[in-house]
Design a protein around this motif. Structure first.
Motif, PDB file in Angstrom:
ATOM      1  N   LYS A  73       0.826  -1.206   0.000  1.00  0.00           N
ATOM      2  CA  LYS A  73       0.000   0.000   0.000  1.00  0.00           C
ATOM      3  C   LYS A  73       0.863   1.259   0.000  1.00  0.00           C
ATOM      4  O   LYS A  73       0.611   2.205  -0.765  1.00  0.00           O
ATOM      5  CB  LYS A  73      -0.911  -0.009   1.225  1.00  0.00           C
ATOM      6  N   THR A  77       1.136   4.105  -2.970  1.00  0.00           N
ATOM      7  CA  THR A  77       0.923   5.527  -2.691  1.00  0.00           C
ATOM      8  C   THR A  77       2.125   6.369  -3.117  1.00  0.00           C
ATOM      9  O   THR A  77       1.978   7.428  -3.733  1.00  0.00           O
ATOM     10  CB  THR A  77       0.650   5.724  -1.201  1.00  0.00           C
ATOM     11  N   ARG A 149      -9.585   1.574 -10.259  1.00  0.00           N
ATOM     12  CA  ARG A 149      -9.045   1.670  -8.896  1.00  0.00           C
ATOM     13  C   ARG A 149      -8.493   3.049  -8.578  1.00  0.00           C
ATOM     14  O   ARG A 149      -8.127   3.327  -7.441  1.00  0.00           O
ATOM     15  CB  ARG A 149      -7.944   0.629  -8.716  1.00  0.00           C
ATOM     16  N   SER A 153      -9.328   5.623  -3.847  1.00  0.00           N
ATOM     17  CA  SER A 153      -8.792   6.463  -2.774  1.00  0.00           C
ATOM     18  C   SER A 153      -8.622   7.877  -3.299  1.00  0.00           C
ATOM     19  O   SER A 153      -8.691   8.127  -4.507  1.00  0.00           O
ATOM     20  CB  SER A 153      -7.447   5.919  -2.269  1.00  0.00           C
ATOM     21  N   THR A 155      -5.872   9.562  -3.034  1.00  0.00           N
ATOM     22  CA  THR A 155      -4.449   9.846  -3.254  1.00  0.00           C
ATOM     23  C   THR A 155      -4.161  10.432  -4.632  1.00  0.00           C
ATOM     24  O   THR A 155      -3.435  11.424  -4.739  1.00  0.00           O
ATOM     25  CB  THR A 155      -3.630   8.571  -3.034  1.00  0.00           C
TER      26      THR A 155
END
Length: 255
Positions: A73, A77, A149, A153, A155
């Motif tokens: 992860k 990121t 995807r 998030s 990010t």
């Protein structure tokens, strides 16, 4: 007299000696104890070993899996931040060079002598930053179209906005550096820093604001049309009731 006495004695001896009984051969005590204690010992060993093995395996597997997932992860990121920072900084350098070429007082217009016309120069940078913000948002939308995807998030969006602000600052500094490098300071210029500069620092916020506006509009339109399509796809109460009635009729006919 002798024979009857002998016969009586023989019969007495036969009555006193019991007949031999047929018995199974005795089992040694060592073998008997081993045969009875072996299963219980094995079961006890299995019971004592099973919790230890399961506890060790579970702890190791869980710790390794959690560590691997967390590391993956963080790596994803970091890769996202590096990607969008690289894209925005590269685009910022290009926009800074374009600002020096296209703005009044730059490489083409005025040759640095019309230093008083600061508003067209700032407006030129503002337009270029707006174009860069829209372009970077379009790049993010194209990536999201290929990989769903991206929206899992915040990010990528956050990296794009922060990178847009960094790209704006880089564009400003590249333009100023080009002005200091290629332009000559006029004699009537009050300060050498005014030869090619930015008078309105708030212009630097236009890039992230443009990117955020484009993403907001696209998401709003997508959610609006997705909601309308879902509402139109759902059958009304009349259709649902008629479908229930038809199912009931078919069940009755089958019976």
């Amino acid at each position: 007299m002798t024979e009857p006495a002998t016969a009586a004695a023989a019969s007495t001896n036969n009555d006193s000696v019991p007949a031999p009984k047929t018995l199974a051969p005795p089992v040694p005590a060592v073998l008997a104890s081993a045969s009875t204690a072996a299963p219980s010992g094995r079961r006890a060993d299995r019971r004592s070993r099973t919790p230890k093995a399961s506890g060790t395996g579970t702890g190791t597997g869980t710790g390794t899996g959690a560590g691997t997932g967390t590391g993956a992860k963080y790596a994803a990121t970091a890769a996202t931040w590096r990607k969008w920072l690289g894209v925005t900084l590269t685009l910022g350098a290009i926009m800074g060079a374009a600002w020096f070429v296209l703005a009044p007082g730059g490489a083409i217009y005025g040759e640095g002598k019309d230093f008083a016309t600061w508003f067209p120069r700032d407006a030129t940078l503002a337009v270029l930053l707006l174009v860069a913000g829209v372009l970077s948002a379009v790049l993010l939308l194209l990536q999201a179209r290929k990989d769903r995807r991206v929206w899992a998030s915040a990010t990528p969006t956050l990296a794009l906005l922060v990178g847009g602000l960094a790209g704006s600052v880089l564009a400003w500094r590249v333009g100023v550096f080009a002005g200091d490098l290629f332009l000559t300071v006029p004699t009537n210029l009050p300060s050498p820093s005014m030869i090619f500069s930015l008078r309105s620092p708030s212009v630097l916020l236009l890039w992230p604001l443009a990117s955020a506006a484009v993403l907001f509009v696209v998401h709003f339109i997508g959610y609006y049309f997705a909601g309308s399509l879902d509402d139109s796809a759902e059958p009304g109460p009349d259709l649902q009731q008629s479908g229930v009635v038809e199912d009931g009729v078919q069940q009755v006919e089958v019976r």
